[in-house]
Design an enzyme around this catalytic site. Structure first.
Site, mmCIF file in Angstrom:
data_model
loop_
_atom_site.group_PDB
_atom_site.id
_atom_site.type_symbol
_atom_site.label_atom_id
_atom_site.label_comp_id
_atom_site.label_asym_id
_atom_site.label_seq_id
_atom_site.Cartn_x
_atom_site.Cartn_y
_atom_site.Cartn_z
ATOM 1 N N GLU A 79 0.847 -1.195 0.000
ATOM 2 C CA GLU A 79 0.000 0.000 0.000
ATOM 3 C C GLU A 79 0.881 1.243 0.000
ATOM 4 O OE1 GLU A 79 -2.518 -0.281 3.446
ATOM 5 O OE2 GLU A 79 -3.162 -2.284 2.861
ATOM 6 N N LYS B 284 2.128 4.651 1.511
ATOM 7 C CA LYS B 284 2.183 5.163 2.882
ATOM 8 C C LYS B 284 1.848 6.651 2.853
ATOM 9 C CE LYS B 284 5.042 5.014 7.035
ATOM 10 N NZ LYS B 284 4.868 6.402 7.459
ATOM 11 N N ASP C 132 1.132 10.348 3.826
ATOM 12 C CA ASP C 132 1.814 11.206 4.786
ATOM 13 C C ASP C 132 0.811 12.132 5.461
ATOM 14 O OD1 ASP C 132 3.841 12.191 6.239
ATOM 15 O OD2 ASP C 132 4.731 13.392 4.634
ATOM 16 N N TYR D 6 -7.296 1.846 6.097
ATOM 17 C CA TYR D 6 -6.449 0.712 5.724
ATOM 18 C C TYR D 6 -6.347 -0.419 6.748
ATOM 19 C CZ TYR D 6 -3.237 3.945 8.054
ATOM 20 O OH TYR D 6 -2.665 4.813 8.920
ATOM 21 N N LYS E 283 10.566 3.555 3.409
ATOM 22 C CA LYS E 283 10.421 4.994 3.224
ATOM 23 C C LYS E 283 11.307 5.505 2.095
ATOM 24 C CE LYS E 283 8.828 6.382 7.731
ATOM 25 N NZ LYS E 283 8.960 7.440 8.741
ATOM 26 N N CYS F 166 10.667 47.136 11.078
ATOM 27 C CA CYS F 166 10.131 46.974 9.729
ATOM 28 C C CYS F 166 11.178 47.399 8.704
ATOM 29 C CB CYS F 166 8.867 47.810 9.572
ATOM 30 S SG CYS F 166 8.218 47.775 7.896
ATOM 31 N N CYS G 68 9.436 50.787 6.968
ATOM 32 C CA CYS G 68 9.126 52.029 7.699
ATOM 33 C C CYS G 68 9.847 52.125 9.031
ATOM 34 C CB CYS G 68 7.623 52.173 7.890
ATOM 35 S SG CYS G 68 6.977 51.051 9.136
ATOM 36 N N CYS H 165 4.347 44.396 11.322
ATOM 37 C CA CYS H 165 4.616 45.819 11.437
ATOM 38 C C CYS H 165 3.281 46.467 11.790
ATOM 39 C CB CYS H 165 5.139 46.369 10.114
ATOM 40 S SG CYS H 165 5.115 48.174 10.080
ATOM 41 N N CYS I 51 2.794 52.512 6.664
ATOM 42 C CA CYS I 51 3.828 51.646 6.098
ATOM 43 C C CYS I 51 3.455 51.357 4.646
ATOM 44 C CB CYS I 51 3.908 50.367 6.935
ATOM 45 S SG CYS I 51 5.132 49.189 6.374
HETATM 46 P P1 AMP Z 1 5.716 5.499 11.272
HETATM 47 O O1 AMP Z 1 4.947 6.635 11.892
HETATM 48 O O2 AMP Z 1 6.822 5.944 10.406
HETATM 49 O O3 AMP Z 1 6.070 4.448 12.277
HETATM 50 O O4 AMP Z 1 4.710 4.791 10.265
HETATM 51 C C1 AMP Z 1 3.540 4.219 10.730
HETATM 52 C C2 AMP Z 1 2.391 5.102 10.341
HETATM 53 O O5 AMP Z 1 2.237 5.143 8.938
HETATM 54 C C3 AMP Z 1 1.074 4.551 10.793
HETATM 55 O O6 AMP Z 1 0.817 4.860 12.136
HETATM 56 C C4 AMP Z 1 0.120 5.258 9.889
HETATM 57 O O7 AMP Z 1 -0.240 6.494 10.440
HETATM 58 C C5 AMP Z 1 0.929 5.555 8.653
HETATM 59 N N1 AMP Z 1 0.442 4.936 7.427
HETATM 60 C C6 AMP Z 1 0.288 5.593 6.251
HETATM 61 N N2 AMP Z 1 -0.185 4.798 5.293
HETATM 62 C C7 AMP Z 1 -0.360 3.584 5.849
HETATM 63 C C8 AMP Z 1 -0.845 2.334 5.350
HETATM 64 N N3 AMP Z 1 -1.225 2.181 4.065
HETATM 65 N N4 AMP Z 1 -0.898 1.297 6.210
HETATM 66 C C9 AMP Z 1 -0.507 1.446 7.501
HETATM 67 N N5 AMP Z 1 -0.042 2.594 8.022
HETATM 68 C C10 AMP Z 1 0.036 3.666 7.214
HETATM 69 ZN ZN ZN Z 2 6.334 48.962 8.271
#
Ligand code: AMP
Ligand code: ZN
Length: 671
Positions: free
Chosen positions: A113, A115, A117, A225, A312, A407, A410, A425, A431
């Site tokens: 899957e 990951k 962010d 997920y 990662k 600033c 001014c 400012c 200004c």
């Molecule tokens: P880490 O925080 O680096 O330990 O990574 C784990 C975190 O990745 C989990 O707690 C989730 O918040 C996140 N995460 C994002 N995508 C996924 C996914 N497809 N499956 C599981 N965890 C995921």
């Molecule tokens: Zn100013």
């Protein structure tokens, strides 16, 4: 390493990592890259293994970091929310694969899957309805953020029919799409607010807000997920993903079933390039053993499952040198620092500048010195950011960069508002960039959109001393002699401009209101205010409580509006603009009826709806001849109920036997 040295190193790593956890989870302002964090954590882990006698039970290696804040109710997780093992290289992934083979043999599959962010969330459903949403917190307990999560459109409040148990938990990742992130950050610049460094910080900052009205304005999304049920419903993770999708959850379509580690590498390499085409940020790939029976066999370590790992990606980074820091003063007086860099090629574009966000970024996080060599990284955003400083290349005699105290335009002493990262400012009436910026904002395309008048002309007219406030623009026709003396400004352009200014007096109230440039009052908020309060006088005299009853208006916006109207100068300016003929009243559009199907029927709308805003439903009812009333009585014909409506209202309606209908039933009545 001697035991004494090890002890010292363990202590210093521990306290450093705790601080980073705090920065990440509580402040949502990480000051270190994930990569460096993981490296330090690994070092600490190795030392603790070698010298177990120095391991602190509260060590960062023993817990997953905490984001619990006191403003929310704390809820204990039924199943702990663990983190995942991390790796950055292929060898470690091969080791992971080997460990699994040793334990369960060669007959298994992986699910790969993306990951995402963002930040993880745990949702509990009961009777097919969303009951509760809790953040990860420290893994054992987290914050109850249900009210905020209810504003996320892709999280179903009510599920489609399905074979789910009466109560279950599902976990996923809340995130913000890059487009929304860029739009909202641009809006924040326009409103003179500090920008967020990346979509994840924006999303986590948003979910932790007390003001759900503000949360609703910031579009979040969520991929689910992990399914957790008391009794095992499915044999594999893959099956459960298909099922929860059918129940109405948002799952990610890029997940893939892989039968070998080679397939996993293919998936990883494919997304290493393709991830930049996604509409959201990912920071890696998650690899999970598919079969639940095999997952059980593999089990858990104290911190993470043995049957899953995160691979990662490393962000692309380059090194370059800081030339100087310059400062920009915005229309609201916010002073933003910018790093000017020796041009360098990064991810296909030449980078010359990077945003420094605010004073803390310069002095506390980066501790930037003159001519420092810095690592620059490009995330999903357009403007690159400085990740860290290469201390080895720092000239020992270099002096620290200090954020300016006055600033740059001014020379007024800068101020910091409580709880804000930006310096302002305060000289808003003296200004130049603020005065000019306010007028430029007013004439801008999204505000009054005045033909024949652009930013440069505003600048030139200001330099000539012809305009200082918005209302001066409407007096320009009195200065025809002075206008003729402007360079490169012929009679035709002058007439065009004066015509444009005259015509702009017809612009609707909502545009004028947006044009005034009240802090936090963006385009959408201005429209909501104009619809709700109808006139500027109503708005100016509204109390705090009256302000926050308007749709989407939270505490922060309400306070800013009150502050704006408390200024004599602002009142005077508005009176002058009124006298000049601008619109300060919302025109009641002549109601053209679509049908008379709801003639004679009265309605109250309550709660939130997945597909409509309340204003839209109100419009729909009125356009079909219905009437909106304000309080529940026995005479009321229908209560249109969404999610989360007040229990008192519901009880009253039930007592009086008022029919309660959904938005869909309302649509049915009109069709
Ligand atoms: P880490 O925080 O680096 O330990 O990574 C784990 C975190 O990745 C989990 O707690 C989730 O918040 C996140 N995460 C994002 N995508 C996924 C996914 N497809 N499956 C599981 N965890 C995921
Ligand atoms: Zn100013």
């Amino acid at each position: 390493m001697s035991p004494a040295e090890a002890k010292k190193r363990i202590e210093s790593l521990s306290s450093e990592l705790k601080q980073h956890n705090y920065n990440y989870y509580v402040l949502a302002m990480p000051t270190i890259s994930d990569f460096d964090f993981d490296k330090k954590l690994e070092e600490l882990n190795a030392l603790e293994k070698q010298f177990p006698e120095f391991t602190d039970p509260d060590s960062p290696t023993q817990r997953v970091g905490g984001d619990i804040t006191k403003e929310f109710v704390t809820v204990k997780h039924r199943w702990p929310m663990l983190s995942l093992g991390n790796t950055y290289n292929e060898q470690e992934l091969l080791d992971f694969d080997q460990r699994i083979r040793k334990s369960i043999g060669d007959n298994f599959e992986y699910v790969c899957e993306l990951k995402f962010d963002g930040l993880s969330i745990s949702l509990t459903y009961a009777g097919g309805q969303l009951l509760r949403a809790v953040t990860r917190g420290d893994g054992i307990q987290g914050d109850d953020v249900t009210t905020n999560v209810r504003t996320i459109n892709t999280i179903p409040k009510r599920l489609h029919p399905g074979n789910y148990p009466d109560e279950f938990e599902i976990r996923g990742e809340v995130f913000m799409h890059l487009k929304a992130f860029e739009r909202l950050n641009a809006e924040r610049i326009e409103n003179g607010e500090v920008t967020y460094a990346n979509p994840r910080n924006f999303a986590s900052g948003t979910l932790k807000m007390q003001d759900s009205a503000e949360v609703a304005r910031r579009p979040l999304d969520c991929f689910l997920y992990f399914l957790y049920t008391e009794k095992q419903l499915f044999k594999t993770h893959w099956e459960s993903l298909q099922a929860v999708k059918a129940w109405g959850f948002h799952t990610n379509d890029h997940s893939k079933l892989c039968s070998s580690i080679e397939d996993v590498f293919k998936f990883i390499n494919y997304w290493d390039k393709k991830r930049f085409d996604l509409s959201y940020d990912i920071d890696g790939i998650v690899i999970k053993v598919n079969s639940y029976a095999q997952q059980q066999e593999l089990g858990f370590t104290a911190k993470s499952p043995r049957w899953a790992i995160a691979y990662k990606y490393k962000a692309e980074q380059v090194q370059t040198q800081l030339l100087r820091v310059t400062y920009q003063v915005g229309r609201t007086g916010a002073v933003t620092p910018v790093a000017n860099l020796k041009p360098v090629l990064l991810a296909g574009t030449t980078v010359k500048r990077a945003t420094l966000h605010n004073a803390d970024e310069i002095e506390k996080r980066l501790k930037l010195h003159e001519n420092d060599w810095v690592y620059v990284e490009k995330g999903g955003e357009i403007i690159p950011k400085i990740i860290s400083v290469n201390l080895e290349k720092r000239d020992p005699s270099a002096t620290p960069v200090h954020y300016i105290t006055h600033c740059p335009v001014c020379n007024t002493l800068l101020e910091r508002k409580e709880g804000e990262a930006a310096f302002y400012c305060p000289n808003d009436e003296g200004c130049a960039p603020q005065i000019v910026g306010k007028m430029q904002h007013f004439i801008g395309r999204k505000a009054m959109n005045i033909d024949g008048l652009g930013d440069e002309t505003i600048e030139a007219l200001y330099q000539k001393g012809l305009i200082r406030t918005i209302s001066d623009i409407y007096d320009l026709h009195l200065h025809s002699q002075a206008l003729k003396q402007l360079e490169r400004f012929g009679e035709k352009s002058i007439n065009n401009m004066l015509d444009g200014i005259e015509r702009s007096k017809q612009m609707p109230f909502e545009k004028v209101l947006f044009g005034l440039g009240i802090r936090y009052v963006g385009e959408t908020v201005a429209r909501k205010l104009a619809v709700h309060f109808k006139t500027i006088d109503n708005l100016a005299s509204a109390t705090f409580d009256e302000l926050i009853t308007a749709e989407e208006i939270g505490e922060r916006i309400a306070l800013s509006i009150m502050e704006y109207f408390s200024s004599q100068n602002h009142k005077y300016e508005i009176e002058k603009l009124k006298a000049q003929g601008l619109q300060f009243v919302t025109e009641e559009k002549e109601l053209k009826l679509d049908s008379d199907k709801l003639n004679g029927q009265s309605f109250i709308i309550s709660g939130v709806f997945e597909k409509f805003s309340r204003d839209e439903l109100k419009d729909l009812i009125e356009k079909n001849g219905g009437k909106i009333v304000s309080s529940i009585s026995a005479k009321l014909n229908f209560l249109v109920a969404g999610d989360n409506m007040g229990p008192a209202k519901l009880e009253k309606a039930q007592k009086l036997n008022v029919p309660i209908i959904s938005d869909e039933e309302l649509l049915g009545m009109i069709k």
